[in-house]
Design an enzyme around this catalytic site. Structure first.
Site, mmCIF file in Angstrom:
data_model
loop_
_atom_site.group_PDB
_atom_site.id
_atom_site.type_symbol
_atom_site.label_atom_id
_atom_site.label_comp_id
_atom_site.label_asym_id
_atom_site.label_seq_id
_atom_site.Cartn_x
_atom_site.Cartn_y
_atom_site.Cartn_z
ATOM 1 N N LYS A 243 95.138 10.294 20.720
ATOM 2 C CA LYS A 243 95.465 11.404 19.829
ATOM 3 C C LYS A 243 94.169 12.094 19.380
ATOM 4 O O LYS A 243 93.209 11.406 19.036
ATOM 5 C CB LYS A 243 96.217 10.838 18.625
ATOM 6 C CG LYS A 243 96.593 11.854 17.597
ATOM 7 C CD LYS A 243 97.289 11.227 16.393
ATOM 8 C CE LYS A 243 97.337 12.287 15.307
ATOM 9 N NZ LYS A 243 97.970 11.946 14.091
ATOM 10 N N LYS B 276 89.441 13.519 14.329
ATOM 11 C CA LYS B 276 88.039 13.523 13.931
ATOM 12 C C LYS B 276 87.468 12.103 13.947
ATOM 13 O O LYS B 276 86.345 11.868 14.390
ATOM 14 C CB LYS B 276 87.977 14.092 12.521
ATOM 15 C CG LYS B 276 86.609 14.184 12.007
ATOM 16 C CD LYS B 276 86.515 15.298 10.990
ATOM 17 C CE LYS B 276 85.202 15.974 11.122
ATOM 18 N NZ LYS B 276 85.224 17.278 11.646
ATOM 19 N N LYS C 4 94.813 1.131 6.156
ATOM 20 C CA LYS C 4 93.456 1.632 5.886
ATOM 21 C C LYS C 4 92.674 0.769 4.924
ATOM 22 O O LYS C 4 91.457 0.717 4.995
ATOM 23 C CB LYS C 4 93.517 3.065 5.353
ATOM 24 C CG LYS C 4 93.776 4.071 6.447
ATOM 25 C CD LYS C 4 93.317 5.433 5.983
ATOM 26 C CE LYS C 4 93.785 6.542 6.889
ATOM 27 N NZ LYS C 4 93.689 7.839 6.207
#
Ligand code: TRP
Length: 323
Positions: free
Chosen positions: A192, A195, A114
């Site tokens: 998957k 959001k 990330k």
């Protein structure tokens, strides 16, 4: 005999989706009957990525609280609370930050992925798993129900507990991850459900919008027109049927033989999904009209959580020879 303790949490990033419901909440709702359970809404964790715009944070916290309750968590059985309302998490996080070597954090997979993908470089983001370890260990939790992607964080939590116990004496048990049987719903694009992929269907989605999202869902690319035989086991629409349609075997047969076309199959899927979710959505609508009740649940959840957290902090301060 005292019950074993469970802590779990989700970030308040907005309304929860069917992946959260089927992959986590239903599992938690079962566990609350047999364990002493703490269900946290981790708002400080949300700030590790979304610190730049906090305008939606309050609403998101309320939305998650409402989804927790309408999804089956019973405020009588489990403490539903907001992380930032139990300040002890921050104190324990600070003390842990003194004893955790930075390289332990740099090799956590979510950090590596990330920090590049989202360009995150804050001190708090590197410390994300330390805060998570504090969330868990402050309740001396034995079990943490999470998805597979979280297992590295649980492993780090165990390492933190071991290091603390090694330095100052036995205070913390080493918690274990508890995977749910069901590993996840696929989103409208066959990835998957998430959001961040914008492929999700909310628990609180309207019936019309649910039907619309299902109507444009990805299906087996080999099944182009009615009469072509399909591969339901590879289709995310069929996956929804298996969860929400008691008669999914008929769908399987119809799709495989080619008799059932995708348009009709999706209509039936939307109907089954909406029917199955109706009680949850009704509960949701009720809670939305009664925010004082939701706030009361969060206040009493925080009080119960705080009582246990404060006890642990006394043990911690004593072990570390703090005043
Ligand atoms: N990292 C978790 C997630 O993204 C959220 C979380 C924070 C959590 N603290 C926790 C999960 C403690 C379980 C226990 O899903």
């Amino acid at each position: 005999m005292a019950k074993e303790v469970i802590l779990s949490g989700m970030q308040p990033t907005g309304m929860l989706h069917l992946g959260n419901l089927e992959g986590a909440l239903r599992h938690w709702a079962q566990l609350q009957n047999d364990y002493e359970m703490y269900c946290c809404i981790v708002d400080w964790h949300a700030l590790t990525s979304d610190f730049g715009d906090t305008s939606q944070l309050r609403q998101s916290i309320i939305d998650v609280a409402i989804d927790y309750i309408s999804g089956g968590l019973d405020p009588e059985k489990c403490a539903i609370f907001v992380q930032s309302q139990v300040k002890e998490h921050a104190e324990l996080h600070l003390l842990f930050s003194m004893i955790i070597p930075i390289p332990w954090l740099e090799r956590v997979p979510s950090y590596k992925e990330k920090s590049v993908e989202l360009g995150l470089d804050s001190y708090g983001f590197l410390g994300y798993p330390v805060l998570q370890a504090a969330d868990i260990l402050i309740y001396k939790a034995n079990w943490v129900p999470v998805g597979k992607d979280q297992l590295p964080h649980i492993e780090l939590t165990r390492e933190v507990a071991r290091r603390f116990n090694g330095l100052y004496g036995d205070v913390f048990p080493e918690p274990q991850g508890k995977l749910s049987q069901f590993s996840g719903i696929l989103g409208t694009d066959n990835r998957k459900m998430s959001k961040s992929y914008n492929n999700d269907i909310y628990m609180g989605e309207s019936e019309e919008s649910t039907a619309k999202k299902i109507s444009i869902m990805y299906t087996d690319p080999a099944k182009i027109r009615m009469g072509d035989s399909g591969h339901p086991d590879k289709c995310p629409v069929y996956l929804l049927h298996t969860i929400y349609n008691p008669d999914h075997k008929t769908i399987h047969a119809g799709c495989s033989s080619g008799e059932l076309g995708c348009v009709k199959c999706k209509k039936m899927c939307a109907e089954a999904t909406n029917t199955a979710l109706k009680p949850i959505r009704e509960k949701r609508a009720e809670l939305e009209k009664d925010l004082p009740f939701v706030e009361k649940v969060l206040a009493s959840g925080a009080e119960r959580a705080r009582a246990r957290a404060q006890k642990t902090m006394e043990d911690v301060r004593k072990a570390m020879k703090l005043l």
